[in-house]
Design a protein around this motif. Structure first.
Motif, PDB file in Angstrom:
ATOM      1  N   SER A   1       0.826  -1.205   0.000  1.00  0.00           N
ATOM      2  CA  SER A   1       0.000   0.000   0.000  1.00  0.00           C
ATOM      3  C   SER A   1       0.866   1.264   0.000  1.00  0.00           C
ATOM      4  CB  SER A   1      -0.952   0.012   1.190  1.00  0.00           C
ATOM      5  OG  SER A   1      -0.208  -0.056   2.391  1.00  0.00           O
ATOM      6  N   SER A   2       2.074   1.186   0.546  1.00  0.00           N
ATOM      7  CA  SER A   2       2.945   2.364   0.542  1.00  0.00           C
ATOM      8  C   SER A   2       3.767   2.480  -0.742  1.00  0.00           C
ATOM      9  CB  SER A   2       3.863   2.365   1.764  1.00  0.00           C
ATOM     10  OG  SER A   2       4.660   1.201   1.774  1.00  0.00           O
ATOM     11  N   VAL A   3       4.029   1.359  -1.423  1.00  0.00           N
ATOM     12  CA  VAL A   3       4.722   1.368  -2.712  1.00  0.00           C
ATOM     13  C   VAL A   3       3.984   0.415  -3.662  1.00  0.00           C
ATOM     14  CG1 VAL A   3       6.905   1.093  -3.943  1.00  0.00           C
ATOM     15  CG2 VAL A   3       6.937   1.819  -1.555  1.00  0.00           C
ATOM     16  N   PRO A   4       2.937   0.923  -4.309  1.00  0.00           N
ATOM     17  CA  PRO A   4       2.174   0.075  -5.222  1.00  0.00           C
ATOM     18  C   PRO A   4       2.935  -0.193  -6.521  1.00  0.00           C
ATOM     19  CG  PRO A   4       1.137   2.241  -4.973  1.00  0.00           C
ATOM     20  CD  PRO A   4       2.366   2.239  -4.141  1.00  0.00           C
ATOM     21  N   VAL A   5       2.413  -1.121  -7.308  1.00  0.00           N
ATOM     22  CA  VAL A   5       2.991  -1.491  -8.594  1.00  0.00           C
ATOM     23  C   VAL A   5       1.929  -1.315  -9.667  1.00  0.00           C
ATOM     24  CG1 VAL A   5       3.874  -3.432  -9.973  1.00  0.00           C
ATOM     25  CG2 VAL A   5       4.643  -3.135  -7.617  1.00  0.00           C
ATOM     26  N   ILE A   6       2.316  -0.717 -10.790  1.00  0.00           N
ATOM     27  CA  ILE A   6       1.473  -0.702 -11.986  1.00  0.00           C
ATOM     28  C   ILE A   6       2.084  -1.703 -12.947  1.00  0.00           C
ATOM     29  CG2 ILE A   6       0.668   0.626 -13.975  1.00  0.00           C
ATOM     30  CD1 ILE A   6       0.617   3.101 -12.211  1.00  0.00           C
ATOM     31  N   HIS A   7       1.308  -2.707 -13.320  1.00  0.00           N
ATOM     32  CA  HIS A   7       1.789  -3.781 -14.190  1.00  0.00           C
ATOM     33  C   HIS A   7       1.107  -3.668 -15.563  1.00  0.00           C
ATOM     34  CE1 HIS A   7       2.345  -8.419 -14.783  1.00  0.00           C
ATOM     35  NE2 HIS A   7       2.891  -7.709 -15.740  1.00  0.00           N
ATOM     36  N   PHE A   8       1.919  -3.374 -16.596  1.00  0.00           N
ATOM     37  CA  PHE A   8       1.429  -3.339 -17.974  1.00  0.00           C
ATOM     38  C   PHE A   8       1.416  -4.773 -18.489  1.00  0.00           C
ATOM     39  CE2 PHE A   8       3.136   0.840 -17.241  1.00  0.00           C
ATOM     40  CZ  PHE A   8       2.227   1.674 -17.870  1.00  0.00           C
ATOM     41  N   LYS A   9       0.261  -5.205 -18.963  1.00  0.00           N
ATOM     42  CA  LYS A   9       0.097  -6.616 -19.276  1.00  0.00           C
ATOM     43  C   LYS A   9      -0.790  -6.791 -20.504  1.00  0.00           C
ATOM     44  CE  LYS A   9      -2.225 -10.385 -16.867  1.00  0.00           C
ATOM     45  NZ  LYS A   9      -2.716 -10.841 -15.569  1.00  0.00           N
TER      46      LYS A   9
ATOM     47  N   THR B   1      -9.139  -4.696 -22.969  1.00  0.00           N
ATOM     48  CA  THR B   1      -8.439  -3.473 -22.583  1.00  0.00           C
ATOM     49  C   THR B   1      -9.154  -2.887 -21.372  1.00  0.00           C
ATOM     50  OG1 THR B   1      -7.678  -3.081 -24.833  1.00  0.00           O
ATOM     51  CG2 THR B   1      -7.716  -1.181 -23.369  1.00  0.00           C
ATOM     52  N   LYS B   2      -8.449  -2.891 -20.229  1.00  0.00           N
ATOM     53  CA  LYS B   2      -9.059  -2.399 -18.991  1.00  0.00           C
ATOM     54  C   LYS B   2      -7.982  -2.139 -17.945  1.00  0.00           C
ATOM     55  CE  LYS B   2      -9.909  -7.038 -17.146  1.00  0.00           C
ATOM     56  NZ  LYS B   2     -10.926  -7.939 -16.597  1.00  0.00           N
ATOM     57  N   ALA B   3      -8.369  -1.409 -16.911  1.00  0.00           N
ATOM     58  CA  ALA B   3      -7.512  -1.178 -15.754  1.00  0.00           C
ATOM     59  C   ALA B   3      -8.252  -1.697 -14.528  1.00  0.00           C
ATOM     60  CB  ALA B   3      -7.209   0.303 -15.601  1.00  0.00           C
ATOM     61  N   TYR B   4      -7.551  -2.433 -13.706  1.00  0.00           N
ATOM     62  CA  TYR B   4      -8.173  -2.935 -12.482  1.00  0.00           C
ATOM     63  C   TYR B   4      -7.126  -3.060 -11.393  1.00  0.00           C
ATOM     64  CZ  TYR B   4      -6.488  -7.543 -14.062  1.00  0.00           C
ATOM     65  OH  TYR B   4      -5.715  -8.588 -14.491  1.00  0.00           O
ATOM     66  N   LYS B   5      -7.612  -3.175 -10.162  1.00  0.00           N
ATOM     67  CA  LYS B   5      -6.735  -3.222  -8.997  1.00  0.00           C
ATOM     68  C   LYS B   5      -6.833  -4.597  -8.355  1.00  0.00           C
ATOM     69  CE  LYS B   5      -7.465  -0.753  -4.922  1.00  0.00           C
ATOM     70  NZ  LYS B   5      -7.117  -1.571  -3.827  1.00  0.00           N
ATOM     71  N   ASP B   6      -5.675  -5.144  -8.021  1.00  0.00           N
ATOM     72  CA  ASP B   6      -5.586  -6.401  -7.283  1.00  0.00           C
ATOM     73  C   ASP B   6      -4.738  -6.110  -6.054  1.00  0.00           C
ATOM     74  OD1 ASP B   6      -5.467  -8.992  -6.398  1.00  0.00           O
ATOM     75  OD2 ASP B   6      -4.228  -9.747  -8.050  1.00  0.00           O
ATOM     76  N   ASP B   7      -5.380  -5.862  -4.925  1.00  0.00           N
ATOM     77  CA  ASP B   7      -4.724  -5.386  -3.708  1.00  0.00           C
ATOM     78  C   ASP B   7      -3.993  -4.073  -4.011  1.00  0.00           C
ATOM     79  OD1 ASP B   7      -5.666  -7.385  -1.976  1.00  0.00           O
ATOM     80  OD2 ASP B   7      -4.097  -8.772  -2.636  1.00  0.00           O
ATOM     81  N   SER B   8      -2.678  -4.059  -3.883  1.00  0.00           N
ATOM     82  CA  SER B   8      -1.922  -2.827  -4.134  1.00  0.00           C
ATOM     83  C   SER B   8      -1.257  -2.827  -5.507  1.00  0.00           C
ATOM     84  CB  SER B   8      -0.863  -2.635  -3.044  1.00  0.00           C
ATOM     85  OG  SER B   8      -1.503  -2.421  -1.799  1.00  0.00           O
ATOM     86  N   CYS B   9      -1.748  -3.672  -6.387  1.00  0.00           N
ATOM     87  CA  CYS B   9      -1.215  -3.734  -7.751  1.00  0.00           C
ATOM     88  C   CYS B   9      -2.288  -3.268  -8.728  1.00  0.00           C
ATOM     89  CB  CYS B   9      -0.789  -5.162  -8.087  1.00  0.00           C
ATOM     90  SG  CYS B   9       0.086  -5.275  -9.667  1.00  0.00           S
ATOM     91  N   ILE B  10      -1.906  -2.362  -9.603  1.00  0.00           N
ATOM     92  CA  ILE B  10      -2.813  -1.856 -10.634  1.00  0.00           C
ATOM     93  C   ILE B  10      -2.413  -2.518 -11.944  1.00  0.00           C
ATOM     94  CG2 ILE B  10      -3.555   0.194 -11.911  1.00  0.00           C
ATOM     95  CD1 ILE B  10      -2.640   1.767  -9.289  1.00  0.00           C
ATOM     96  N   ILE B  11      -3.356  -3.183 -12.564  1.00  0.00           N
ATOM     97  CA  ILE B  11      -3.098  -3.871 -13.831  1.00  0.00           C
ATOM     98  C   ILE B  11      -3.604  -2.982 -14.960  1.00  0.00           C
ATOM     99  CG2 ILE B  11      -3.413  -5.985 -15.178  1.00  0.00           C
ATOM    100  CD1 ILE B  11      -2.189  -6.466 -12.360  1.00  0.00           C
ATOM    101  N   ILE B  12      -2.704  -2.630 -15.860  1.00  0.00           N
ATOM    102  CA  ILE B  12      -3.046  -1.909 -17.088  1.00  0.00           C
ATOM    103  C   ILE B  12      -2.970  -2.959 -18.191  1.00  0.00           C
ATOM    104  CG2 ILE B  12      -2.372  -0.058 -18.687  1.00  0.00           C
ATOM    105  CD1 ILE B  12      -3.281   1.049 -16.001  1.00  0.00           C
ATOM    106  N   GLN B  13      -4.110  -3.482 -18.562  1.00  0.00           N
ATOM    107  CA  GLN B  13      -4.170  -4.611 -19.494  1.00  0.00           C
ATOM    108  C   GLN B  13      -4.727  -4.160 -20.833  1.00  0.00           C
ATOM    109  OE1 GLN B  13      -5.869  -8.465 -18.141  1.00  0.00           O
ATOM    110  NE2 GLN B  13      -7.339  -8.129 -19.788  1.00  0.00           N
ATOM    111  N   SER B  14      -4.071  -4.574 -21.913  1.00  0.00           N
ATOM    112  CA  SER B  14      -4.521  -4.167 -23.244  1.00  0.00           C
ATOM    113  C   SER B  14      -4.398  -5.312 -24.238  1.00  0.00           C
ATOM    114  CB  SER B  14      -3.701  -2.976 -23.740  1.00  0.00           C
ATOM    115  OG  SER B  14      -4.157  -2.561 -25.011  1.00  0.00           O
TER     116      SER B  14
END
Length: 191
Positions: free
Chosen positions: A143-151, A156-169
């Protein structure tokens, strides 16, 4: 002979008019800039996308807000990014469309630092000869250092899995759409 010469002159005259009008349009007609307003911001169409000013700083986007406003960015994603001082941007270095991911990462890194005072560090999900970056994935997100994962994915959508943000295309331009949509939301251009 005079009739033939007259026909030649008329043909040349008409050809000159046609060529002149095409050149005139190409030189002078293509210089008009399209300007639109969206949520109090003025957007100018450029050869590479759209520009607007935020806090007196010129920003460029690939897509107009109206082109990406249909993409859902949850408040949880926005809050996670706005409430951190550091974030990781990671991706699989062997997936297709890396030039779009690279552009998205570069622009997000700049916006995060300039407007949110958030430091963004880039990483890869596995060892790579192309990228000399730290290896990270969603398991490293906090929660203090999240991750954005391009996948890459089938939607094509953006969603959150706990403290990880998935940028999926599904394709390269999809990453740019998601990047623009997220930045518009973070800067309150789209609310």
């Amino acid at each position: 002979m005079a009739g033939k010469r007259s026909n030649t002159i008329w043909t040349l005259f008409i050809a000159f008019i046609m060529v002149s009008s095409v050149l005139g349009y190409a030189i002078f007609g293509g210089t008009e800039q399209t300007t639109t307003r969206y949520n109090g911001y003025s957007f100018v169409r450029t050869s590479t996308g759209w520009q607007t000013k935020v806090n007196k700083q010129e920003l460029s986007f690939n897509f107009h807000p109206s082109e990406v406003e249909h993409i859902n960015i949850s408040q949880g994603i926005v809050d996670l990014i706005k409430n951190t001082n550091m974030i990781y941007l990671t991706f699989d270095p062997d997936q297709p469309d890396l030039q779009y991911i690279d552009l998205s990462r570069f622009e997000m890194t700049d916006i995060f630092f300039t407007f949110l005072q958030t430091y963004a560090e880039n990483a890869v999900t596995k060892q790579s000869s192309k990228y000399d970056l730290k290896i990270l994935d969603c398991t490293n997100a906090t929660s203090s250092v999240p991750v954005i994962h391009f996948k890459q994915g089938n939607e094509t959508k953006a969603y959150k899995d706990d403290s990880c943000i998935i940028i999926q295309s599904t394709d390269g331009p999809g990453y740019l759409k998601l990047k623009d949509r997220l930045i518009y939301e973070l800067l309150d251009i789209i609310q």
